[in-house]
Design an enzyme around this catalytic site. Sequence first.
Site, mmCIF file in Angstrom:
data_model
loop_
_atom_site.group_PDB
_atom_site.id
_atom_site.type_symbol
_atom_site.label_atom_id
_atom_site.label_comp_id
_atom_site.label_asym_id
_atom_site.label_seq_id
_atom_site.Cartn_x
_atom_site.Cartn_y
_atom_site.Cartn_z
ATOM 1 N N LYS A 53 61.674 -5.327 53.573
ATOM 2 C CA LYS A 53 60.501 -4.721 52.934
ATOM 3 C C LYS A 53 60.203 -5.421 51.611
ATOM 4 C CE LYS A 53 61.360 -0.301 55.212
ATOM 5 N NZ LYS A 53 61.946 1.048 55.140
ATOM 6 N N GLN A 97 64.498 5.138 50.942
ATOM 7 C CA GLN A 97 65.073 4.679 52.210
ATOM 8 C C GLN A 97 65.941 5.777 52.825
ATOM 9 O OE1 GLN A 97 64.375 1.665 53.785
ATOM 10 N NE2 GLN A 97 65.496 2.551 55.479
ATOM 11 N N ASP A 120 55.464 6.273 52.557
ATOM 12 C CA ASP A 120 55.922 6.459 53.936
ATOM 13 C C ASP A 120 55.092 7.490 54.689
ATOM 14 O OD1 ASP A 120 58.097 4.722 54.578
ATOM 15 O OD2 ASP A 120 59.297 5.763 53.066
#
Length: 299
Positions: A53, A97, A120
């Site tokens: 990422k 994460q 997200d």
Amino acid sequence: MAQILDGKVVAQKVLAEVKAGVSALKSGSGVTPTLAVVLAGDFPPSKIYIANKKRMAAEVGIASRDFLYPGGLSQPELLALLGRLNADPGVHGILLQLPLPGGCNEDEAIAAIAPEKDVDGFHPMNLGHLLAGAPTVLPCTPAGIMEILDHYGVELKGAEAVVVGRSRIVGKPLAQLLLARHATVTMCHTRTRDLAAHTRRAEILCVAAGRPQVITGDMVREGAVVVDVGMNRLESGKLVGDVEFETAAKRARAITPVPGGVGPMTVAMLMKNTLQVARRQLGTPSPQPSPPRWERGKS
Ligand code: NAP
């Protein structure tokens, strides 16, 4: 043999658009979109995902700031960190994460991220907007699947779509996005009585079960479009999807491979979301509204 729906090609297209958008934002406002990357614990796959990422962010001109806690951190410490990042105007997006280490409450942590920084798209408010058909930040994997389907011109309106898996990050939001585009959506899960009876009806079959090759060719409708979200590492080390590619590809009209299908899209959409939230915070909304393209009542 089925057409390959190449996620790498679509991801490159999305990333090129994001790169141009980031560049325009920088020259217009002087601000670099910035992503805070929070990693608690030392789960090896998470480190690989984070590295991917961050590499992609650098490629499109997005800055990333690391908040790495390999020894883990307590829930109050995590919530305090998220609170600081929420309040920091130099941070536009927060990437938390998952999975979090034991002792941390994921739901509480996700809900502690400011919805406008939730790249997200997992925050309950953003998921609620998705359900309501309002503009929102979309979860990356389902949004990436929609990009693939659109790129390859798959007709969704009126199509029989079957989604296998009902997770909060893939199955449920994907079903909503398909519904918003007027597909007739069936969701399957572990308590579904006759999985094959459903999958064999699907003109569009999306599988996010996390079970290696649980969908075999005989479960696929002739001429279907198959989207395989699964990423399963076999003992041999081979990476396979939730669909048995060889047999499914003989019956499907089009299919995403694993790897190289949905996977590359997830990171690309994360970059797109980061640009989107930065634009909103800087008062320069996207030239085009982000999905869902909710067309309630329209033909
Ligand atoms: P998850 O949270 O474990 O959810 C799996 C879902 O599949 C559950 O709803 C479960 O049903 C259902 N399921 C499991 N076995 C089934 C079976 N035999 N028949 C029917 N339904 C079944 O998984 P996830 O996070 O959604 O991820 C799914 C897969 O996608 C994993 O392989 C993951 O690695 C992959 N993934 C890939 C990407 C990417 O970027 N390519 C991103 C995210 C996830 P119940 O609800 O009844 O338990």
